[in-house]
Design a protein around this motif. Sequence first.
Motif, PDB file in Angstrom:
ATOM      1  N   PHE A  84       0.841  -1.190   0.000  1.00  0.00           N
ATOM      2  CA  PHE A  84       0.000   0.000   0.000  1.00  0.00           C
ATOM      3  C   PHE A  84       0.880   1.244   0.000  1.00  0.00           C
ATOM      4  O   PHE A  84       1.738   1.415   0.867  1.00  0.00           O
ATOM      5  N   ILE A  85       0.659   2.106  -0.978  1.00  0.00           N
ATOM      6  CA  ILE A  85       1.338   3.395  -1.032  1.00  0.00           C
ATOM      7  C   ILE A  85       0.406   4.428  -0.411  1.00  0.00           C
ATOM      8  O   ILE A  85      -0.721   4.609  -0.887  1.00  0.00           O
ATOM      9  N   VAL A  86       0.844   5.079   0.651  1.00  0.00           N
ATOM     10  CA  VAL A  86       0.000   6.056   1.330  1.00  0.00           C
ATOM     11  C   VAL A  86       0.676   7.422   1.250  1.00  0.00           C
ATOM     12  O   VAL A  86       1.789   7.608   1.732  1.00  0.00           O
ATOM     13  N   SER A  87      -0.009   8.362   0.628  1.00  0.00           N
ATOM     14  CA  SER A  87       0.532   9.720   0.472  1.00  0.00           C
ATOM     15  C   SER A  87      -0.476  10.739   0.980  1.00  0.00           C
ATOM     16  O   SER A  87      -1.685  10.487   0.999  1.00  0.00           O
ATOM     17  N   ALA A  88       0.037  11.898   1.368  1.00  0.00           N
ATOM     18  CA  ALA A  88      -0.819  12.971   1.857  1.00  0.00           C
ATOM     19  C   ALA A  88       0.027  14.207   2.083  1.00  0.00           C
ATOM     20  O   ALA A  88       1.237  14.101   2.309  1.00  0.00           O
TER      21      ALA A  88
ATOM     22  N   GLU B  97      12.436   2.792  -4.274  1.00  0.00           N
ATOM     23  CA  GLU B  97      12.158   4.149  -4.725  1.00  0.00           C
ATOM     24  C   GLU B  97      12.986   5.086  -3.864  1.00  0.00           C
ATOM     25  O   GLU B  97      13.366   4.758  -2.752  1.00  0.00           O
ATOM     26  N   TRP B  98      13.269   6.266  -4.413  1.00  0.00           N
ATOM     27  CA  TRP B  98      13.925   7.288  -3.615  1.00  0.00           C
ATOM     28  C   TRP B  98      13.559   8.661  -4.158  1.00  0.00           C
ATOM     29  O   TRP B  98      13.158   8.790  -5.314  1.00  0.00           O
ATOM     30  N   ALA B  99      13.641   9.653  -3.308  1.00  0.00           N
ATOM     31  CA  ALA B  99      13.284  11.008  -3.707  1.00  0.00           C
ATOM     32  C   ALA B  99      13.972  12.004  -2.788  1.00  0.00           C
ATOM     33  O   ALA B  99      14.398  11.667  -1.681  1.00  0.00           O
ATOM     34  N   GLU B 100      14.064  13.225  -3.261  1.00  0.00           N
ATOM     35  CA  GLU B 100      14.576  14.321  -2.449  1.00  0.00           C
ATOM     36  C   GLU B 100      13.402  15.189  -2.021  1.00  0.00           C
ATOM     37  O   GLU B 100      12.633  15.663  -2.857  1.00  0.00           O
ATOM     38  N   VAL B 101      13.235  15.365  -0.721  1.00  0.00           N
ATOM     39  CA  VAL B 101      12.119  16.124  -0.166  1.00  0.00           C
ATOM     40  C   VAL B 101      12.657  17.123   0.852  1.00  0.00           C
ATOM     41  O   VAL B 101      13.345  16.739   1.803  1.00  0.00           O
ATOM     42  N   PHE B 102      12.332  18.405   0.649  1.00  0.00           N
ATOM     43  CA  PHE B 102      12.796  19.463   1.549  1.00  0.00           C
ATOM     44  C   PHE B 102      14.315  19.418   1.750  1.00  0.00           C
ATOM     45  O   PHE B 102      14.819  19.640   2.850  1.00  0.00           O
ATOM     46  N   GLY B 103      15.043  19.093   0.690  1.00  0.00           N
ATOM     47  CA  GLY B 103      16.495  19.111   0.753  1.00  0.00           C
ATOM     48  C   GLY B 103      17.128  17.867   1.334  1.00  0.00           C
ATOM     49  O   GLY B 103      18.364  17.785   1.454  1.00  0.00           O
TER      50      GLY B 103
ATOM     51  N   ASP C  63       1.237  -7.303   4.891  1.00  0.00           N
ATOM     52  CA  ASP C  63       0.958  -6.077   4.151  1.00  0.00           C
ATOM     53  C   ASP C  63       1.952  -5.002   4.559  1.00  0.00           C
ATOM     54  O   ASP C  63       2.256  -4.839   5.747  1.00  0.00           O
ATOM     55  N   VAL C  64       2.466  -4.271   3.574  1.00  0.00           N
ATOM     56  CA  VAL C  64       3.452  -3.227   3.844  1.00  0.00           C
ATOM     57  C   VAL C  64       2.901  -1.878   3.408  1.00  0.00           C
ATOM     58  O   VAL C  64       2.330  -1.747   2.329  1.00  0.00           O
ATOM     59  N   PHE C  65       3.084  -0.873   4.266  1.00  0.00           N
ATOM     60  CA  PHE C  65       2.663   0.484   3.955  1.00  0.00           C
ATOM     61  C   PHE C  65       3.892   1.327   3.642  1.00  0.00           C
ATOM     62  O   PHE C  65       4.837   1.381   4.432  1.00  0.00           O
ATOM     63  N   LEU C  66       3.867   1.974   2.493  1.00  0.00           N
ATOM     64  CA  LEU C  66       4.916   2.910   2.122  1.00  0.00           C
ATOM     65  C   LEU C  66       4.401   4.319   2.368  1.00  0.00           C
ATOM     66  O   LEU C  66       3.472   4.774   1.699  1.00  0.00           O
ATOM     67  N   ASP C  67       4.980   4.992   3.333  1.00  0.00           N
ATOM     68  CA  ASP C  67       4.614   6.364   3.674  1.00  0.00           C
ATOM     69  C   ASP C  67       5.511   7.281   2.851  1.00  0.00           C
ATOM     70  O   ASP C  67       6.568   7.706   3.308  1.00  0.00           O
TER      71      ASP C  67
ATOM     72  N   GLN D   5       6.164  11.556  -5.756  1.00  0.00           N
ATOM     73  CA  GLN D   5       7.328  11.199  -6.572  1.00  0.00           C
ATOM     74  C   GLN D   5       7.709   9.742  -6.352  1.00  0.00           C
ATOM     75  O   GLN D   5       7.938   8.982  -7.298  1.00  0.00           O
ATOM     76  N   GLY D   6       7.784   9.358  -5.083  1.00  0.00           N
ATOM     77  CA  GLY D   6       8.098   7.975  -4.767  1.00  0.00           C
ATOM     78  C   GLY D   6       7.016   7.033  -5.242  1.00  0.00           C
ATOM     79  O   GLY D   6       7.297   5.921  -5.710  1.00  0.00           O
ATOM     80  N   ALA D   7       5.756   7.470  -5.134  1.00  0.00           N
ATOM     81  CA  ALA D   7       4.635   6.634  -5.574  1.00  0.00           C
ATOM     82  C   ALA D   7       4.740   6.306  -7.058  1.00  0.00           C
ATOM     83  O   ALA D   7       4.482   5.176  -7.481  1.00  0.00           O
ATOM     84  N   GLN D   8       5.121   7.281  -7.856  1.00  0.00           N
ATOM     85  CA  GLN D   8       5.269   7.041  -9.288  1.00  0.00           C
ATOM     86  C   GLN D   8       6.368   6.017  -9.569  1.00  0.00           C
ATOM     87  O   GLN D   8       6.213   5.154 -10.438  1.00  0.00           O
ATOM     88  N   GLN D   9       7.462   6.109  -8.837  1.00  0.00           N
ATOM     89  CA  GLN D   9       8.551   5.149  -9.015  1.00  0.00           C
ATOM     90  C   GLN D   9       8.116   3.739  -8.642  1.00  0.00           C
ATOM     91  O   GLN D   9       8.417   2.775  -9.344  1.00  0.00           O
TER      92      GLN D   9
END
Length: 207
Positions: free
Chosen positions: A8-12, A73-79, A98-102, A106-110
Motif C-alpha cells: 500500500f502506497i500512502v501519500s498525503a 524508490e527514492w526522492a529528495e524532499v525538503f532538501g 501487508d506493507v505500507f509505504l509512507d 514522486q516515490g509513488a510514481q517510481q
Amino acid sequence: MSARGNLFIVSAPSGAGKSSLISALLKDQPADMQVSVSHTTRQPRPGEVHGQHYHFVSVDEFKVLIEQGAFFEWAEVFGNFYGTSRLVIEQTLAQGIDVFLDIDWQGAQQVKTLMPEAIGIFILPPSRRELEQRLTGRGQDSDEVIAGRMAQAVSEMSHYHEYDFIIINDDFDTALADMRAIIRSQRLTGASQIHAHSGMLNDLLAE
C-alpha cells in the motif's frame, strides 16, 4: 498457504493525518501489517530511533546505495533524501505481510512503475483552512516553515488523481474505517483468495 502481502502506497500533504491513521491500523493488527522503514539523510528528530523510525545515513552513503540499485524508490524532499529498500519490501510481502509505504507522489510514481499492482491511497484534509490550522496547532514549526509546507501541500494534493483510493480525513474514526475497508477488500480479491485457499478450492471442485 498464506497469500502474498499487499503493498500500500500512502501519500498525503503534511498535516492531513496520514501517520496517525497508519499508527492506528498497526495498533489493531500488528502481526500482518508493517510500515516500511525508509533510509534518510535528514537528522533525527527528538525521540526518533535509528532502525525503528528511519535508517539515518549520510548523503554520501545514500548516493552509494542509489548506485547499487538498493532502493525500491527514492526522492529528495525538503532538501533531504529518502529511500525504500527493495530487498526488505520483497521479503516482507512474501511472508504474507501487508506493507505500507509512507511516501510522496514522486516515490509513488517510481513504485508504481516497478510494481503496478501496488495500491495507492491518498489522504486529503477537508479544507485548506483546516490543513493550515492543523499545521499551526502542532507548535513545532515557525511561520516561515508552515508557509512553505502549505505551498508544498498544494503541489502534493494536485496528484490525488494518480491514486487508486482517496480518503477525506475530516472525522478520524470514519477515515480509519475507510482505510480498513480498503485493506480488507484487497485481501478478498480473487487472486489473493485463490493463493490463500487453493487447497480448499480444489477440494470443492473435485469430482
